[in-house]
Design a protein around this motif. Structure first.
Motif, PDB file in Angstrom:
ATOM      1  N   MET A   1     -10.576   7.292  -7.749  1.00 16.29           N
ATOM      2  CA  MET A   1      -8.773   7.408  -7.446  1.00 16.29           C
ATOM      3  C   MET A   1      -8.476   6.160  -6.642  1.00 16.29           C
ATOM      4  O   MET A   1      -9.056   5.801  -5.680  1.00 16.29           O
ATOM      5  CB  MET A   1      -8.427   8.751  -6.704  1.00 16.29           C
ATOM      6  N   TYR A   2      -7.274   5.399  -7.065  1.00 19.99           N
ATOM      7  CA  TYR A   2      -6.981   4.252  -6.485  1.00 19.99           C
ATOM      8  C   TYR A   2      -6.144   4.907  -5.202  1.00 19.99           C
ATOM      9  O   TYR A   2      -5.259   5.718  -5.472  1.00 19.99           O
ATOM     10  CB  TYR A   2      -6.080   3.288  -7.276  1.00 19.99           C
ATOM     11  N   THR A   3      -6.345   4.445  -4.103  1.00 17.39           N
ATOM     12  CA  THR A   3      -5.476   4.569  -3.004  1.00 17.39           C
ATOM     13  C   THR A   3      -3.972   3.765  -3.255  1.00 17.39           C
ATOM     14  O   THR A   3      -4.151   2.828  -4.066  1.00 17.39           O
ATOM     15  CB  THR A   3      -6.044   4.411  -1.464  1.00 17.39           C
ATOM     16  N   LEU A   4      -3.072   4.117  -2.679  1.00 21.71           N
ATOM     17  CA  LEU A   4      -2.064   3.074  -2.573  1.00 21.71           C
ATOM     18  C   LEU A   4      -2.047   1.991  -2.132  1.00 21.71           C
ATOM     19  O   LEU A   4      -1.790   0.683  -2.892  1.00 21.71           O
ATOM     20  CB  LEU A   4      -0.815   3.681  -2.000  1.00 21.71           C
ATOM     21  N   THR A   5      -2.724   1.754  -1.124  1.00 22.52           N
ATOM     22  CA  THR A   5      -3.246   0.440  -0.779  1.00 22.52           C
ATOM     23  C   THR A   5      -4.048  -0.661  -1.847  1.00 22.52           C
ATOM     24  O   THR A   5      -3.689  -1.804  -1.880  1.00 22.52           O
ATOM     25  CB  THR A   5      -4.136   0.375   0.521  1.00 22.52           C
ATOM     26  N   GLN A   6      -4.847   0.207  -2.197  1.00 22.67           N
ATOM     27  CA  GLN A   6      -5.710  -0.411  -3.162  1.00 22.67           C
ATOM     28  C   GLN A   6      -5.124  -1.212  -4.544  1.00 22.67           C
ATOM     29  O   GLN A   6      -4.945  -2.007  -4.966  1.00 22.67           O
ATOM     30  CB  GLN A   6      -6.953   0.627  -3.885  1.00 22.67           C
ATOM     31  N   TRP A   7      -3.981  -0.027  -4.958  1.00 17.12           N
ATOM     32  CA  TRP A   7      -3.143  -0.391  -6.024  1.00 17.12           C
ATOM     33  C   TRP A   7      -2.222  -1.445  -5.827  1.00 17.12           C
ATOM     34  O   TRP A   7      -1.888  -2.384  -6.709  1.00 17.12           O
ATOM     35  CB  TRP A   7      -2.205   1.044  -6.111  1.00 17.12           C
ATOM     36  N   GLN A   8      -1.774  -1.484  -4.608  1.00 20.11           N
ATOM     37  CA  GLN A   8      -0.754  -2.633  -4.226  1.00 20.11           C
ATOM     38  C   GLN A   8      -1.377  -3.843  -4.222  1.00 20.11           C
ATOM     39  O   GLN A   8      -0.923  -4.733  -4.539  1.00 20.11           O
ATOM     40  CB  GLN A   8      -0.082  -2.179  -2.941  1.00 20.11           C
ATOM     41  N   SER A   9      -2.494  -3.815  -3.550  1.00 23.73           N
ATOM     42  CA  SER A   9      -3.397  -5.373  -3.432  1.00 23.73           C
ATOM     43  C   SER A   9      -3.482  -5.767  -4.563  1.00 23.73           C
ATOM     44  O   SER A   9      -3.959  -6.940  -4.793  1.00 23.73           O
ATOM     45  CB  SER A   9      -4.641  -4.766  -2.644  1.00 23.73           C
ATOM     46  N   SER A  10      -3.876  -5.166  -5.786  1.00 27.55           N
ATOM     47  CA  SER A  10      -4.147  -5.588  -7.156  1.00 27.55           C
ATOM     48  C   SER A  10      -2.781  -6.064  -7.983  1.00 27.55           C
ATOM     49  O   SER A  10      -3.089  -6.252  -9.235  1.00 27.55           O
ATOM     50  CB  SER A  10      -5.113  -5.011  -7.901  1.00 27.55           C
ATOM     51  N   GLY A  11      -1.853  -5.650  -7.439  1.00 27.56           N
ATOM     52  CA  GLY A  11      -0.459  -6.066  -7.868  1.00 27.56           C
ATOM     53  C   GLY A  11       0.172  -7.140  -7.429  1.00 27.56           C
ATOM     54  O   GLY A  11      -0.328  -8.055  -6.465  1.00 27.56           O
ATOM     55  N   GLN A  12       1.143  -7.505  -7.851  1.00 28.55           N
ATOM     56  CA  GLN A  12       2.136  -8.726  -7.379  1.00 28.55           C
ATOM     57  C   GLN A  12       3.624  -8.395  -7.544  1.00 28.55           C
ATOM     58  O   GLN A  12       4.041  -7.717  -8.306  1.00 28.55           O
ATOM     59  CB  GLN A  12       1.767 -10.061  -7.898  1.00 28.55           C
ATOM     60  N   PHE A  13       4.399  -9.099  -6.416  1.00 25.99           N
ATOM     61  CA  PHE A  13       5.737  -8.697  -6.504  1.00 25.99           C
ATOM     62  C   PHE A  13       6.341 -10.013  -7.143  1.00 25.99           C
ATOM     63  O   PHE A  13       6.064 -11.178  -7.156  1.00 25.99           O
ATOM     64  CB  PHE A  13       6.482  -8.905  -5.080  1.00 25.99           C
ATOM     65  N   LEU A  14       7.422  -9.637  -8.089  1.00 20.23           N
ATOM     66  CA  LEU A  14       7.842 -10.896  -8.894  1.00 20.23           C
ATOM     67  C   LEU A  14       9.635 -10.593  -8.710  1.00 20.23           C
ATOM     68  O   LEU A  14       9.894  -9.459  -8.499  1.00 20.23           O
ATOM     69  CB  LEU A  14       7.794 -10.637 -10.370  1.00 20.23           C
ATOM     70  N   ASN A  15      10.364 -11.696  -8.653  1.00 16.12           N
ATOM     71  CA  ASN A  15      11.583 -11.825  -8.329  1.00 16.12           C
ATOM     72  C   ASN A  15      12.274 -11.649 -10.032  1.00 16.12           C
ATOM     73  O   ASN A  15      12.224 -12.547 -10.761  1.00 16.12           O
ATOM     74  CB  ASN A  15      12.204 -13.232  -7.617  1.00 16.12           C
ATOM     75  N   ILE A  16      12.673 -10.488 -10.297  1.00 17.77           N
ATOM     76  CA  ILE A  16      13.213 -10.365 -11.413  1.00 17.77           C
ATOM     77  C   ILE A  16      14.646  -9.796 -11.392  1.00 17.77           C
ATOM     78  O   ILE A  16      15.156  -8.885 -10.699  1.00 17.77           O
ATOM     79  CB  ILE A  16      12.626  -9.006 -12.456  1.00 17.77           C
ATOM     80  N   ASN A  17      15.661 -10.702 -11.941  1.00 18.85           N
ATOM     81  CA  ASN A  17      17.124 -10.452 -11.789  1.00 18.85           C
ATOM     82  C   ASN A  17      17.579 -10.230 -10.185  1.00 18.85           C
ATOM     83  O   ASN A  17      18.492  -9.525 -10.135  1.00 18.85           O
ATOM     84  CB  ASN A  17      17.562  -9.088 -12.610  1.00 18.85           C
ATOM     85  N   GLY A  18      16.792 -11.040  -9.493  1.00 18.31           N
ATOM     86  CA  GLY A  18      17.189 -11.168  -8.114  1.00 18.31           C
ATOM     87  C   GLY A  18      16.784 -10.282  -7.340  1.00 18.31           C
ATOM     88  O   GLY A  18      17.312  -9.888  -6.161  1.00 18.31           O
ATOM     89  N   GLN A  19      15.819  -9.290  -7.805  1.00 20.66           N
ATOM     90  CA  GLN A  19      15.403  -8.131  -7.041  1.00 20.66           C
ATOM     91  C   GLN A  19      13.892  -8.199  -6.955  1.00 20.66           C
ATOM     92  O   GLN A  19      13.127  -8.826  -7.831  1.00 20.66           O
ATOM     93  CB  GLN A  19      15.427  -6.786  -7.609  1.00 20.66           C
ATOM     94  N   GLN A  20      13.006  -7.857  -5.839  1.00 22.86           N
ATOM     95  CA  GLN A  20      11.652  -7.792  -5.712  1.00 22.86           C
ATOM     96  C   GLN A  20      11.035  -6.657  -6.403  1.00 22.86           C
ATOM     97  O   GLN A  20      11.174  -5.574  -5.805  1.00 22.86           O
ATOM     98  CB  GLN A  20      11.470  -7.943  -4.293  1.00 22.86           C
ATOM     99  N   ILE A  21      10.571  -6.832  -7.525  1.00 20.61           N
ATOM    100  CA  ILE A  21       9.874  -6.045  -8.245  1.00 20.61           C
ATOM    101  C   ILE A  21       8.332  -5.678  -8.224  1.00 20.61           C
ATOM    102  O   ILE A  21       7.691  -6.829  -8.470  1.00 20.61           O
ATOM    103  CB  ILE A  21      10.087  -5.985  -9.755  1.00 20.61           C
ATOM    104  N   PHE A  22       7.915  -4.628  -7.900  1.00 16.85           N
ATOM    105  CA  PHE A  22       6.208  -4.686  -7.812  1.00 16.85           C
ATOM    106  C   PHE A  22       5.725  -4.355  -9.417  1.00 16.85           C
ATOM    107  O   PHE A  22       6.227  -3.617 -10.271  1.00 16.85           O
ATOM    108  CB  PHE A  22       5.682  -3.465  -7.099  1.00 16.85           C
ATOM    109  N   THR A  23       4.846  -5.420  -9.648  1.00 18.64           N
ATOM    110  CA  THR A  23       4.329  -5.535 -10.980  1.00 18.64           C
ATOM    111  C   THR A  23       2.838  -5.372 -10.966  1.00 18.64           C
ATOM    112  O   THR A  23       2.371  -5.905  -9.833  1.00 18.64           O
ATOM    113  CB  THR A  23       4.844  -6.732 -11.661  1.00 18.64           C
ATOM    114  N   LYS A  24       2.091  -5.108 -12.043  1.00 20.57           N
ATOM    115  CA  LYS A  24       0.672  -5.185 -12.300  1.00 20.57           C
ATOM    116  C   LYS A  24       0.164  -5.204 -13.488  1.00 20.57           C
ATOM    117  O   LYS A  24       0.797  -4.624 -14.520  1.00 20.57           O
ATOM    118  CB  LYS A  24       0.299  -3.652 -11.740  1.00 20.57           C
TER     119      LYS A  24
END
Length: 289
Positions: A1-24
């Motif tokens: 099971m991925y912890t939230l920290t692990q999940w976040q560390s393998s994703g990235q934030f993109l600026n989409i339509n002027g908002q910071q969106i977490f993507t993976k």
């Protein structure tokens, strides 16, 4: 099971339509693209149990929608389903992806229906090749919201975030899981952390408006399923009091040549409750088409 920290560390934030969106994204680039669309009130972490197996077969793309999870949660946003659909379309454009399969859950089902409706109306910027819905309010008048959801929808909705505690949240969550598959402490902790991230509780009364939007757009969104010429399936945990066995039965009545699969022991979050079984059910659906 991925912890939230692990999940976040393998994703990235993109600026989409002027908002910071977490993507993976993950998987093999030349494989078919599978877009994962999460539900309310959680986030893309919902797919963590299916993630590793699915990456063997597909190029996976997902994000936390505006107002959810690790993404921005502006108080002044309208949070329309059409805008969330625009978010996914823009995300896919950023990745130069034009062709996708979709696996969606709950609130995400409605976003998928809007994307599908655009394709049916030949006004889509992406080509959807198949859709798999997990537990969600595909037919608004059959959907049975929880008391807390009704309260959020009411004029007193603004009070709910002020009264919400982790204990109350856990109690509500447990009522929609299967009796034999209750949410593990890590699931409760993670859902609660995602909900509170970026002061997320305060936008819940705005996000819940998707229930109203479903009724307003019923003809368009139900029509998208019925009139679509691509393979569509509905996989559901039958113990879900919101959109379980009763939704599955109604789906069979309304959708011609309906593809469905029910899991008698699972509830509203089948992909969290038994990720292995739901992954296999999804892979079987894809083999048949």
């Amino acid at each position: 099971m991925y912890t939230l920290t692990q999940w976040q560390s393998s994703g990235q934030f993109l600026n989409i339509n002027g908002q910071q969106i977490f993507t993976k994204i993950a998987g093999i680039a030349n494989k078919p693209v599978l877009l994962l669309i999460h539900g309310f009130p959680s986030a893309s972490w919902d797919w963590e149990g299916m993630w590793d197996e699915l990456t063997k077969h597909y190029f996976l793309v997902t994000l936390d929608m505006l107002g959810f999870g690790l993404s921005d949660k502006p108080i002044n946003a309208t949070y329309k389903i059409t805008e969330q659909a625009d978010l996914y379309t823009q995300f896919l454009k950023c990745l130069n992806i034009t062709d996708v399969h979709i696996l969606a859950h709950d609130y995400g089902d409605t976003v998928a229906q809007e994307l599908l409706a655009r394709q049916v109306a030949t006004k889509s910027e992406i080509r959807i090749h198949s859709v798999c819905f997990l537990n969600g309010g595909l037919f608004p008048h059959v959907h049975k919201p929880l008391f807390i959801q009704k309260l959020l929808l009411s004029k007193l909705g603004w009070i709910v975030p002020k009264l919400m505690s982790k204990q109350k949240f856990a109690k509500n969550l447990t009522t929609i899981f299967g009796k034999n598959t209750p949410p593990a402490p890590l699931v409760i902790d993670t859902f609660w952390a995602l909900l509170n991230h970026n002061n997320g509780l305060r936008v819940m009364p705005k996000l819940i408006n998707y229930i109203t939007q479903r009724k307003q757009n019923e003809q368009r969104w139900v029509g998208a399923i019925i009139n679509s010429d691509i393979p569509v399936t509905f996989i559901a945990g039958e113990q879900d009091p919101i959109s379980g066995k009763h939704m599955l039965e109604h789906y069979k009545k309304r959708v011609p040549n309906a593809r469905v699969q029910g899991f008698a022991d699972l509830g509203h979050y089948p992909q969290v409750e038994d990720a292995k079984a739901i992954t296999q059910a999804y892979l079987n659906f894809r083999k048949q088409i």
